[in-house]
Enzyme design. Structure first.
Site, mmCIF file in Angstrom:
data_model
loop_
_atom_site.group_PDB
_atom_site.id
_atom_site.type_symbol
_atom_site.label_atom_id
_atom_site.label_comp_id
_atom_site.label_asym_id
_atom_site.label_seq_id
_atom_site.Cartn_x
_atom_site.Cartn_y
_atom_site.Cartn_z
ATOM 1 N N TRP A 174 0.603 -0.863 -0.273
ATOM 2 C CA TRP A 174 -0.397 0.326 -0.384
ATOM 3 C C TRP A 174 0.105 0.703 0.099
ATOM 4 C CZ3 TRP A 174 -3.773 1.665 -2.510
ATOM 5 C CH2 TRP A 174 -4.496 2.622 -1.649
ATOM 6 N N ARG A 198 11.794 0.244 6.766
ATOM 7 C CA ARG A 198 12.977 -0.388 7.277
ATOM 8 C C ARG A 198 14.335 -0.375 7.263
ATOM 9 N NH1 ARG A 198 9.332 -4.872 11.068
ATOM 10 N NH2 ARG A 198 8.882 -5.540 9.019
ATOM 11 N N LYS A 223 -5.286 0.192 8.423
ATOM 12 C CA LYS A 223 -6.812 -0.382 8.836
ATOM 13 C C LYS A 223 -7.233 -1.208 9.464
ATOM 14 C CE LYS A 223 -8.516 0.952 3.688
ATOM 15 N NZ LYS A 223 -9.161 0.399 2.840
ATOM 16 N N SER A 278 -10.154 -0.312 -2.402
ATOM 17 C CA SER A 278 -8.592 0.057 -2.880
ATOM 18 C C SER A 278 -7.350 -1.272 -2.764
ATOM 19 C CB SER A 278 -7.848 1.550 -2.286
ATOM 20 O OG SER A 278 -7.967 1.140 -0.952
ATOM 21 N N LYS A 310 -14.411 -4.488 7.831
ATOM 22 C CA LYS A 310 -14.750 -5.298 6.632
ATOM 23 C C LYS A 310 -13.476 -6.262 5.883
ATOM 24 C CE LYS A 310 -11.047 -3.483 4.557
ATOM 25 N NZ LYS A 310 -10.063 -4.132 3.369
ATOM 26 N N ARG A 365 -5.745 -9.661 1.179
ATOM 27 C CA ARG A 365 -5.359 -10.645 1.709
ATOM 28 C C ARG A 365 -6.451 -11.228 2.608
ATOM 29 N NH1 ARG A 365 -1.272 -6.668 1.399
ATOM 30 N NH2 ARG A 365 -3.184 -5.693 2.651
HETATM 31 N N1 NAI Z 1 -2.794 -3.530 0.253
HETATM 32 C C1 NAI Z 1 -3.767 -3.653 0.005
HETATM 33 O O1 NAI Z 1 -3.969 -3.034 -0.841
HETATM 34 C C2 NAI Z 1 -3.941 -1.957 0.877
HETATM 35 C C3 NAI Z 1 -3.996 -2.008 1.780
HETATM 36 N N2 NAI Z 1 -4.628 -1.298 2.900
HETATM 37 C C4 NAI Z 1 -3.662 -1.605 4.035
HETATM 38 O O2 NAI Z 1 -2.303 -0.626 4.849
HETATM 39 C C5 NAI Z 1 -1.656 -0.886 5.592
HETATM 40 C C6 NAI Z 1 -0.410 -1.820 5.514
HETATM 41 O O3 NAI Z 1 -0.488 -2.140 4.249
HETATM 42 P P1 NAI Z 1 0.417 -3.301 3.247
HETATM 43 O O4 NAI Z 1 0.948 -2.156 2.866
HETATM 44 O O5 NAI Z 1 -0.280 -3.728 1.543
HETATM 45 O O6 NAI Z 1 0.968 -4.489 3.554
HETATM 46 P P2 NAI Z 1 2.097 -5.254 3.401
HETATM 47 O O7 NAI Z 1 2.037 -6.807 4.071
HETATM 48 O O8 NAI Z 1 2.634 -5.517 1.743
HETATM 49 O O9 NAI Z 1 3.595 -4.578 3.877
HETATM 50 C C7 NAI Z 1 3.485 -4.183 5.249
HETATM 51 C C8 NAI Z 1 4.380 -3.569 5.551
HETATM 52 O O10 NAI Z 1 4.995 -3.116 6.844
HETATM 53 C C9 NAI Z 1 6.006 -2.563 6.966
HETATM 54 N N3 NAI Z 1 6.718 -3.457 8.853
HETATM 55 C C10 NAI Z 1 5.726 -4.155 9.338
HETATM 56 N N4 NAI Z 1 5.873 -4.167 10.646
HETATM 57 C C11 NAI Z 1 6.689 -2.662 11.037
HETATM 58 C C12 NAI Z 1 6.810 -1.811 11.766
HETATM 59 N N5 NAI Z 1 6.767 -2.821 13.165
HETATM 60 N N6 NAI Z 1 8.108 -1.326 11.861
HETATM 61 C C13 NAI Z 1 7.956 -0.973 10.280
HETATM 62 N N7 NAI Z 1 7.445 -0.995 9.500
HETATM 63 C C14 NAI Z 1 6.803 -2.402 9.403
HETATM 64 C C15 NAI Z 1 6.424 -4.145 6.482
HETATM 65 O O11 NAI Z 1 8.223 -4.190 6.636
HETATM 66 C C16 NAI Z 1 6.733 -3.709 5.739
HETATM 67 O O12 NAI Z 1 7.459 -3.151 4.327
HETATM 68 C C17 NAI Z 1 -2.452 -2.707 5.866
HETATM 69 O O13 NAI Z 1 -3.447 -1.895 7.310
HETATM 70 C C18 NAI Z 1 -3.582 -2.228 4.945
HETATM 71 O O14 NAI Z 1 -5.215 -2.348 5.778
HETATM 72 C C19 NAI Z 1 -5.119 -0.093 2.873
HETATM 73 C C20 NAI Z 1 -5.664 -0.451 1.547
HETATM 74 C C21 NAI Z 1 -5.262 -1.161 0.606
HETATM 75 O O1 13P Z 2 -8.197 -2.658 2.161
HETATM 76 C C1 13P Z 2 -7.912 -3.242 1.468
HETATM 77 C C2 13P Z 2 -9.113 -2.788 0.102
HETATM 78 O O2 13P Z 2 -9.996 -1.554 0.652
HETATM 79 C C3 13P Z 2 -6.946 -4.470 0.946
HETATM 80 O O3 13P Z 2 -7.000 -5.926 1.734
HETATM 81 P P1 13P Z 2 -7.008 -6.991 2.164
HETATM 82 O O4 13P Z 2 -5.970 -6.248 3.372
HETATM 83 O O5 13P Z 2 -7.501 -7.790 2.461
HETATM 84 O O6 13P Z 2 -5.881 -6.679 1.146
#
Ligand code: NAI
Ligand code: 13P
EC number: 1.1.1.94
Length: 299
Positions: free
Chosen positions: A12, A31, A80, A110, A162, A226
Site C-alpha cells: 500500500w 525499515r 486499516k 482500494s 470489513k 489478503r
Molecule cells: N495492500 C492493499 O491493497 C491495501 C492495504 N491497506 C492497508 O495498508 C496497511 C499496510 O498494508 P500493506 O502495505 O498492504 O502490507 P504489506 O504486508 O504489503 O507491507 C507492510 C509493510 O509494513 C512494514 N512493517 C511491518 N511491521 C513493521 C514495523 N513494526 N515497523 C515498521 N514497518 C513495519 C513491512 O516491512 C512492510 O513493508 C494495512 O493496514 C492494510 O490494511 C489499505 C488499503 C489497501
Molecule cells: O483494504 C484493502 C482494500 O480496500 C486491502 O484488503 P486486504 O488487506 O484484505 O488485501
C-alpha cells in the site's frame, strides 16, 4: 501539498507513492533499504511536513513510540485495523502523538494492485479538520476520485471491520457454500459493522458508502484480498501460521478479529460473525461455526 514522505514501503505504501507522485514530489522509506523510486532514509523522510503512514495497524503504537515522539506533521493514516492487544482505534493511538487537527485517515475500496495499474478508484479522506482532509484530497491524481468526510470513527470502523468479514468471505468460498451464502454473509456483516459503529458514535451513512459497504463488497468477494485468502486457507484446514507464512503480507483482519472479540465482550455488543471468525482463528472448526451461525435465533 508539494512534497510528501511515505513511511512503510509495503504494497500500500508503494501504491500510494505511485499515485501521489502524479501530482507531488514523493519520497518513501522503510525499515530496510529498498531499491524503489524515491527511497530515502527515515531521517530524511521525517524532514518533510506531509507524511503518509502506511505501516500496519498492529505496528503503529510501537513505531510512533520508537521513531516519532511528539510532532506536528500533517499525517495521512493509510492503515486499516484496530489494535489487537488493547482494542484501541488508530485515532486514539495517533492522537497521543499528533494533534487531531493534523490527522487524516484514508478509507475506501482500494486494492494496491489496481492503484498501481492506474485503474479508477474512489477514496475518502476523513479528518476532524476538514481543511486537512481537503488538502490531502487535492494531492491525489485524476484516476482517483476523492471524497472528504469528518466521520473519522465511522471510516476507521468500516475499514477495519470489513477485513474480518473478508476472512469469513474466504472461508465461505473455501467451503464452497455458494453465492447465496456469501451474499448473505456480506449483508449481515454490514449490519454487524453498523451495529458496532453505532456504539462508538459513527455516522450510519458512512457504512452505506465507500468506507463501509464499498470496501466490504470489494474485500469480502475477491482473492486479491489478503484477508479473503486467509479465509480460504482456514477452510482448507491450514493453520494460521502456515497461511501467514505463505501470504508473506499483512492480513489486518487477524488482529482486528481479536480486538472486536474483546470489545464485544467488554461492551456486550452482539457481533456473531466477528466472534465466529475469532473462534475459527483460535482453532474452531469452520463447519461448527457455520452451524452455530445458522442455528442462533438472535436477530
Ligand atoms: N495492500 C492493499 O491493497 C491495501 C492495504 N491497506 C492497508 O495498508 C496497511 C499496510 O498494508 P500493506 O502495505 O498492504 O502490507 P504489506 O504486508 O504489503 O507491507 C507492510 C509493510 O509494513 C512494514 N512493517 C511491518 N511491521 C513493521 C514495523 N513494526 N515497523 C515498521 N514497518 C513495519 C513491512 O516491512 C512492510 O513493508 C494495512 O493496514 C492494510 O490494511 C489499505 C488499503 C489497501
Ligand atoms: O483494504 C484493502 C482494500 O480496500 C486491502 O484488503 P486486504 O488487506 O484484505 O488485501
Amino acid at each position: 501539498m508539494k512534497k510528501i514522505a511515505v513511511i512503510g514501503a509495503g504494497k500500500w505504501g508503494q501504491a500510494l507513492a505511485y499515485a501521489l507522485r502524479q501530482k507531488c514530489e514523493v519520497v518513501i522509506t522503510s525499515r530496510t533499504e529498498r531499491d524503489i523510486p524515491g527511497f530515502v532514509s527515515l531521517d530524511a523522510a521525517m524532514e518533510i511536513e506531509n507524511i503518509v503512514m502506511a505501516i500496519p495497524a498492529q505496528a503503529v503504537r510501537e513505531w510512533l513510540g520508537k521513531h516519532y515522539g511528539m510532532g506536528d506533521h500533517n499525517i495521512l493514516v493509510a492503515a486499516k485495523g484496530i489494535e489487537a492487544e488493547t482494542g484501541a482505534f488508530l485515532n486514539e493511538i495517533y492522537e497521543a502523538f499528533v494533534p487531531r487537527t493534523h490527522l487524516t485517515y484514508l478509507s475506501g475500496p482500494s486494492f494496491a494492485k489496481e492503484v498501481m495499474e492506474g485503474l479508477p478508484t474512489a477514496l475518502v479522506l476523513n479528518s476532524h479538520n476538514r481543511l486537512a482532509a481537503t488538502a490531502w484530497s487535492e494531492a491525489f491524481p485524476d484516476f482517483i476520485k476523492t471524497y472528504v468526510s469528518t466521520d473519522v470513527i465511522g471510516a476507521e470502523i468500516g475499514g477495519a471491520y470489513k477485513n474480518v468479514i473478508a476472512i469469513a468471505g474466504g472461508i465461505c468460498d473455501g467451503l464452497k457454500l455458494g453465492e447465496n451464502a456469501r451474499a448473505s454473509l456480506i449483508a449481515r456483516g454490514l449490519v454487524e459493522m453498523a451495529r458496532f459503529g453505532r456504539e462508538f458514535g459513527a455516522n450510519e451513512e458512512t457504512f452505506l458508502s465507500l468506507s463501509g459497504a464499498g470496501d466490504l463488497f470489494l474485500t469480502a468477494s475477491s482473492k486479491l484480498s489478503r484477508n479473503f485468502r486467509v479465509g480460504l486457507g482456514l477452510a482448507e484446514g491450514k493453520t494460521l501460521d502456515e497461511i501467514l507464512e505463505e501470504l508473506g503480507e499483512v492480513a489486518e483482519g487477524v488482529g482486528t478479529a481479536k480486538a472486536l472479540h474483546t470489545i464485544a465482550k467488554t461492551n456486550d455488543i452482539y457481533l456473531p460473525i466477528a466472534n465466529e471468525v475469532y473462534a475459527i482463528l483460535e482453532g474452531k472448526d469452520p463447519m461448527e461455526s457455520l452451524k452455530d451461525l445458522l442455528n442462533n435465533r438472535r436477530r
